[in-house]
Scaffold this active site. Structure first.
Site, PDB file in Angstrom:
ATOM      1  N   LYS A 127       4.424   5.119   5.048  1.00 13.07           N
ATOM      2  CA  LYS A 127       3.772   3.816   5.040  1.00 13.07           C
ATOM      3  C   LYS A 127       3.728   3.189   6.436  1.00 13.07           C
ATOM      4  CE  LYS A 127       5.216   2.956   0.257  1.00 13.07           C
ATOM      5  NZ  LYS A 127       5.884   2.024  -0.683  1.00 13.07           N
ATOM      6  N   PRO A 129       0.828  -1.212   0.000  1.00 10.92           N
ATOM      7  CA  PRO A 129       0.000   0.000   0.000  1.00 10.92           C
ATOM      8  C   PRO A 129       0.861   1.260   0.000  1.00 10.92           C
ATOM      9  CG  PRO A 129      -0.760  -1.565   1.654  1.00 10.92           C
ATOM     10  CD  PRO A 129       0.549  -2.068   1.153  1.00 10.92           C
ATOM     11  N   GLU A 130       0.433   2.252  -0.770  1.00  6.68           N
ATOM     12  CA  GLU A 130       1.157   3.517  -0.759  1.00  6.68           C
ATOM     13  C   GLU A 130       0.620   4.384   0.380  1.00  6.68           C
ATOM     14  OE1 GLU A 130       2.424   5.151  -4.400  1.00  6.68           O
ATOM     15  OE2 GLU A 130       2.122   3.305  -5.531  1.00  6.68           O
ATOM     16  N   ARG A 133      11.920  -3.064  -9.230  1.00  5.56           N
ATOM     17  CA  ARG A 133      10.525  -2.649  -9.395  1.00  5.56           C
ATOM     18  C   ARG A 133      10.289  -2.205 -10.828  1.00  5.56           C
ATOM     19  NH1 ARG A 133       8.073  -1.267  -4.583  1.00  5.56           N
ATOM     20  NH2 ARG A 133       6.153  -1.373  -5.816  1.00  5.56           N
TER      21      ARG A 133
END
Length: 270
Positions: free
Chosen positions: A52, A2-3, A259
Site C-alpha cells: 500500500k 485502498p488495497e 475490522r
C-alpha cells in the site's frame, strides 16, 4: 483504505504518462511546499508500489529525491485536468497535460535512498510484485499463534492485502479465518499465496475487485449483480446474513481486531 491493487494501478499510470518528463511540482495546500520545490522541474524516473506504499523516484541530485506516499484511510490520488482543481491538494504533479492531485494522505514525504531502503525493509511480501518472496514469510506464519485472518492483514507479512482480499481468498481456499498460523498447512499457505497473486492481478488490471468464479457469476446463477461502491463480484465481503453462493448457508460477520470479518461457516469450517 485502498488495497494494494489500487496503488499498483497508480504506479503504472505514473510510469505510462509521467516518467521521463520534467514535471511541475507544487503544493497548493502549502504543507508540502518546501519538498515540492526540490523536485519541481525534475524528471520522474520511476514510480513503484510496495503493498500500500507508493514511491516516486526523481532525477534531482538532492539526497531527498524520492516521494513516499501512503494514502491511509481517506487519502486520494487522482489524475485530473491541469486547468484547475478543487480541494486541499497536498501535492500536484503536472506533466503539461494532466495533473496528479494528492489529497488527504496519511503521509507524503520526501526521502533519501537510505530512508527508502529502510521503509521497504519493513514491508512484507507483495503478491503483485515479481520479486516477492513468499518463502520469507512462511516460517513466520508457521510459528504464529495468531489467526490466519489476522496474519493476512499484517502489512509486514502480506503487503497490500486488505479486508476484502483477506475475506475472499480465505473463502476461495476454504480456510477458516480463525485457524492459527501454526496450523496452516504448507498446501494451504501455497494456495492462499497463489490465489492472492491471481485475484489481486485481476484487480490491478481491471481496477475493481472481482473474486467470484465463472460458475457463480450473476448470469450463471440467475441473480442480481452486486451493487456496492467497491464494484466487482465477491463471495462473502459485506454479504453478512445473505446466502453463500456455494452452499447456501448464511454468511457470517464479526469484528476481528477492529475490522469486520466475513466468512461462510460451512465452506470454511474451523
Amino acid at each position: 483504505m485502498p488495497e494494494g491493487h489500487v496503488i499498483h494501478r497508480l504506479a503504472r499510470e505514473f510510469n505510462r504518462d509521467f516518467t521521463g518528463r520534467a514535471l511541475t511540482a507544487t503544493s497548493p495546500q502549502g504543507r508540502f511546499s518546501a519538498e515540492a520545490a526540490l523536485i519541481d522541474g525534475h524528471r520522474l524516473i520511476e514510480a513503484e508500489a510496495h503493498g500500500k506504499h507508493l514511491f516516486m523516484h526523481f532525477d534531482n541530485p538532492e539526497p531527498e529525491h524520492i516521494v513516499y506516499i501512503h494514502l491511509g484511510l481517506i487519502g486520494q490520488l487522482r489524475f485530473e485536468p491541469n486547468d484547475g482543481a478543487r480541494g486541499q491538494i497536498r501535492l500536484r504533479l503536472d506533466n503539461g497535460t494532466v495533473a496528479a492531485h494528492l489529497r488527504g494522505p496519511q503521509w507524503c514525504r520526501l526521502i533519501t535512498e537510505e530512508d527508502y531502503a529502510a521503509a521497504v525493509a519493513k514491508i512484507g511480501a507483495d503478491p503483485l510484485r515479481a520479486d516477492a518472496d513468499p518463502e520469507s514469510i512462511r516460517p513466520k506464519i508457521a510459528r504464529s499463534r495468531r489467526s490466519i485472518g489476522s496474519l493476512l492483514m499484517d502489512q509486514k507479512l502480506y503487503a497490500g492485502v486488505g479486508n476484502i482480499y483477506r475475506a475472499e481468498t480465505l473463502f476461495r481456499q476454504g480456510v477458516s479465518p480463525f485457524t492459527p498460523g501454526k496450523e496452516v498447512t504448507d498446501a494451504q499457505f501455497d494456495g492462499l499465496w497463489e490465489d492472492l497473486v491471481e485475484i489481486m492481478t485481476i484487480g490491478a488490471e481491471t481496477g475493481q475487485i472481482d473474486t467470484v468464479r465463472a460458475d457463480h457469476m450473476p448470469e450463471q446463477m440467475g441473480r442480481a449483480a452486486r451493487d456496492d461502491e467497491h464494484g466487482g463480484e465477491v463471495y462473502v465481503y459485506r454479504r453478512a446474513g445473505l446466502d453463500c453462493y456455494v452452499c447456501g448457508a448464511p454468511v457470517r460477520q464479526q469484528v476481528m481486531e477492529g475490522r469486520n470479518l466475513f466468512w461462510c461457516p460451512r465452506c470454511q469450517p474451523e
